[in-house]
Design a protein around this motif. Structure first.
Motif, PDB file in Angstrom:
ATOM      1  N   MET A   1      -0.884 -11.325 -20.300  1.00 13.76           N
ATOM      2  CA  MET A   1      -0.554 -10.142 -21.082  1.00 13.76           C
ATOM      3  C   MET A   1      -1.570  -9.034 -20.788  1.00 13.76           C
ATOM      4  N   LEU A   2      -1.062  -7.862 -20.573  1.00 10.48           N
ATOM      5  CA  LEU A   2      -1.910  -6.723 -20.260  1.00 10.48           C
ATOM      6  C   LEU A   2      -2.463  -6.084 -21.523  1.00 10.48           C
ATOM      7  N   SER A   3      -3.686  -5.593 -21.429  1.00  7.16           N
ATOM      8  CA  SER A   3      -4.263  -4.842 -22.541  1.00  7.16           C
ATOM      9  C   SER A   3      -3.566  -3.487 -22.639  1.00  7.16           C
ATOM     10  N   GLN A   4      -3.650  -2.861 -23.786  1.00  7.57           N
ATOM     11  CA  GLN A   4      -3.038  -1.542 -23.944  1.00  7.57           C
ATOM     12  C   GLN A   4      -3.715  -0.527 -23.029  1.00  7.57           C
ATOM     13  N   ASN A 102      -9.318   3.060  -7.607  1.00 12.79           N
ATOM     14  CA  ASN A 102     -10.622   2.413  -7.803  1.00 12.79           C
ATOM     15  C   ASN A 102     -10.952   2.283  -9.289  1.00 12.79           C
ATOM     16  N   ASP A 103     -10.607   3.283 -10.087  1.00 13.86           N
ATOM     17  CA  ASP A 103     -10.819   3.203 -11.537  1.00 13.86           C
ATOM     18  C   ASP A 103      -9.989   2.072 -12.147  1.00 13.86           C
ATOM     19  N   LEU A 104      -8.750   1.933 -11.665  1.00 14.33           N
ATOM     20  CA  LEU A 104      -7.897   0.833 -12.143  1.00 14.33           C
ATOM     21  C   LEU A 104      -8.496  -0.523 -11.776  1.00 14.33           C
ATOM     22  N   VAL A 105      -8.979  -0.644 -10.557  1.00 10.84           N
ATOM     23  CA  VAL A 105      -9.610  -1.890 -10.109  1.00 10.84           C
ATOM     24  C   VAL A 105     -10.830  -2.186 -10.968  1.00 10.84           C
ATOM     25  N   HIS A 106     -11.615  -1.175 -11.253  1.00 10.14           N
ATOM     26  CA  HIS A 106     -12.798  -1.359 -12.088  1.00 10.14           C
ATOM     27  C   HIS A 106     -12.398  -1.853 -13.479  1.00 10.14           C
ATOM     28  N   LEU A 107     -11.387  -1.242 -14.067  1.00  9.08           N
ATOM     29  CA  LEU A 107     -10.913  -1.674 -15.389  1.00  9.08           C
ATOM     30  C   LEU A 107     -10.432  -3.121 -15.337  1.00  9.08           C
ATOM     31  N   ALA A 108      -9.635  -3.454 -14.338  1.00  7.18           N
ATOM     32  CA  ALA A 108      -9.123  -4.829 -14.210  1.00  7.18           C
ATOM     33  C   ALA A 108     -10.270  -5.822 -14.042  1.00  7.18           C
ATOM     34  N   ASN A 109     -11.292  -5.428 -13.337  1.00  6.43           N
ATOM     35  CA  ASN A 109     -12.433  -6.307 -13.099  1.00  6.43           C
ATOM     36  C   ASN A 109     -13.295  -6.475 -14.348  1.00  6.43           C
ATOM     37  N   THR A 110     -13.454  -5.435 -15.129  1.00  8.13           N
ATOM     38  CA  THR A 110     -14.317  -5.506 -16.305  1.00  8.13           C
ATOM     39  C   THR A 110     -13.626  -6.113 -17.516  1.00  8.13           C
ATOM     40  N   GLU A 111     -12.293  -6.117 -17.556  1.00  8.95           N
ATOM     41  CA  GLU A 111     -11.616  -6.657 -18.753  1.00  8.95           C
ATOM     42  C   GLU A 111     -11.828  -8.158 -18.950  1.00  8.95           C
ATOM     43  N   PRO A 112     -11.813  -9.086 -18.156  1.00 12.76           N
ATOM     44  CA  PRO A 112     -11.246  -9.175 -16.814  1.00 12.76           C
ATOM     45  C   PRO A 112      -9.739  -9.444 -16.864  1.00 12.76           C
ATOM     46  N   ASP A 113      -9.022  -8.873 -15.915  1.00 11.33           N
ATOM     47  CA  ASP A 113      -7.581  -9.050 -15.764  1.00 11.33           C
ATOM     48  C   ASP A 113      -7.348  -9.377 -14.287  1.00 11.33           C
TER      49      ASP A 113
END
Length: 176
Positions: A1-4, A102-113
């Motif tokens: 499930m994806l975060s908002q 790159n911002d999307l990748v960073h978010l996915a990496n830090t959530e982590p997703d």
């Protein structure tokens, strides 16, 4: 499930990809108006490719049970002072899209997703190719120039790129 937060950012990217498609379609129209048929064909193909990028994101949201939200967009510019300016704007636009990916990748990496992180790797590679492609066109413009017959040779070079892209698309469709 994806975060908002991830859903919101993926929706932003969907709309950026759609804008990119409209931008390249408008640029294609300008090139056709200026009798630069090779560039017009190439940019029309690129508009289709950007729409495919948008659909890929849209499908990912659907697969994850998230709602894709298509927003309104600003009209792209329709006049360019030169072919050089047009390709400079494309190169700058692609660099801004790379930053967004790159911002999307960073978010996915830090959530982590990790699922989204894996999904986004295709876009990372694609953006590298996009920047390389348009930097190469600008390099050719700078090398050949646009004075006299130079613009004819640039249009022919870009036309060859369009023809090769068309062959690649045909081969991919046949392989599927």
């Amino acid at each position: 499930m994806l975060s908002q937060a991830m859903i919101d950012r993926l929706n932003e990217q969907i709309n950026l990809e759609m804008y990119s498609s409209h931008l390249y379609l408008q640029m294609s129209s300008w090139c056709a108006y200026k009798a630069l048929e090779g560039c017009a064909t190439f940019l029309s193909q690129h508009a289709d490719e950007e729409m495919m990028h948008m659909r890929r994101l849209l499908n990912y949201l659907h697969e994850t049970g998230a709602l894709a939200v298509i927003g309104g967009m600003q009209a792209p510019p329709h006049y360019f002072s030169s072919l050089t300016e047009l390709f400079e704007q494309i190169y700058e636009h692609e660099q801004s899209i790379t930053r967004k990916i790159n911002d999307l990748v960073h978010l996915a990496n830090t959530e982590p997703d990790y699922s989204t992180l894996q999904f986004l790797q295709w876009y990372v590679a694609e953006q590298h190719q996009e920047e390389f492609l348009f930097k190469g066109i600008l390099d050719k413009i700078n090398l050949i120039g646009t004075e006299g017959q130079g613009i004819f040779f640039i249009d022919r070079e870009v036309s060859n790129m369009a023809a090769n892209k068309g062959k690649e698309a045909t081969a991919m469709t046949a392989a599927q």
